[in-house]
Design an enzyme around this catalytic site. Sequence first.
Site, PDB file in Angstrom:
ATOM      1  N   ARG A 153     -24.494  33.908  36.403  1.00 51.31           N
ATOM      2  CA  ARG A 153     -24.559  33.281  37.884  1.00 51.31           C
ATOM      3  C   ARG A 153     -23.679  33.766  38.829  1.00 51.31           C
ATOM      4  O   ARG A 153     -23.951  33.460  40.070  1.00 51.31           O
ATOM      5  CB  ARG A 153     -24.913  31.530  37.730  1.00 51.31           C
ATOM      6  CG  ARG A 153     -26.022  31.342  37.046  1.00 51.31           C
ATOM      7  CD  ARG A 153     -25.912  29.780  36.946  1.00 51.31           C
ATOM      8  NE  ARG A 153     -25.471  29.300  35.661  1.00 51.31           N
ATOM      9  CZ  ARG A 153     -24.797  28.364  35.456  1.00 51.31           C
ATOM     10  NH1 ARG A 153     -24.475  27.488  36.282  1.00 51.31           N
ATOM     11  NH2 ARG A 153     -24.481  27.922  34.195  1.00 51.31           N
ATOM     12  N   CYS A 154     -22.664  34.546  38.620  1.00 51.44           N
ATOM     13  CA  CYS A 154     -21.751  34.871  39.505  1.00 51.44           C
ATOM     14  C   CYS A 154     -21.986  36.426  39.743  1.00 51.44           C
ATOM     15  O   CYS A 154     -21.750  37.189  38.768  1.00 51.44           O
ATOM     16  CB  CYS A 154     -20.344  34.813  38.869  1.00 51.44           C
ATOM     17  SG  CYS A 154     -19.028  35.669  39.759  1.00 51.44           S
TER      18      CYS A 154
END
Length: 113
Positions: free
Chosen positions: A9-10
Site C-alpha cells: 500500500r506504500c
Amino acid sequence: MIQIYHNSRCGKSRECLAFLEDSGKEFEIIKYLDDVPTFEELKSIVKKLNIKPIELVRQKEKIWIENFKDKTLSDDEIIQTMISNPILIERPIVINGDKAIIARPLEKAATIL
C-alpha cells in the site's frame, strides 16, 4: 539473498520493489504487515541498519501519536511496540547480507545491491 520488507500500500515501497525487479538480482519479498518479524528478527534488522530502534518508527502514524509519542520507552519496548503494531515500521527496508538500508529516497537501494 536480498530481502525487501514491503508494504504494497506504500508508494515508496512499490517503487523500491520495481527497482529490485529491474536490477535482475534475486530477492525475497517479506510482507511484514502479514508476516510480522519476531523480536529477534527486528532487533537484528535494527543492528544491520546501524540505528536506534526509534529511528525505525514511523512517528507520524496516528497510532504512535495517540498511544506512544509522549511515553519514555526503552529500545526493547520500542521494538516490541513495532511488533505489536507493524504499521509503525518504516519502509521499505532492503537487506543484503549483514547490511540493511531504509530505501528512502529510492536511490539508497542502489547502495546495498
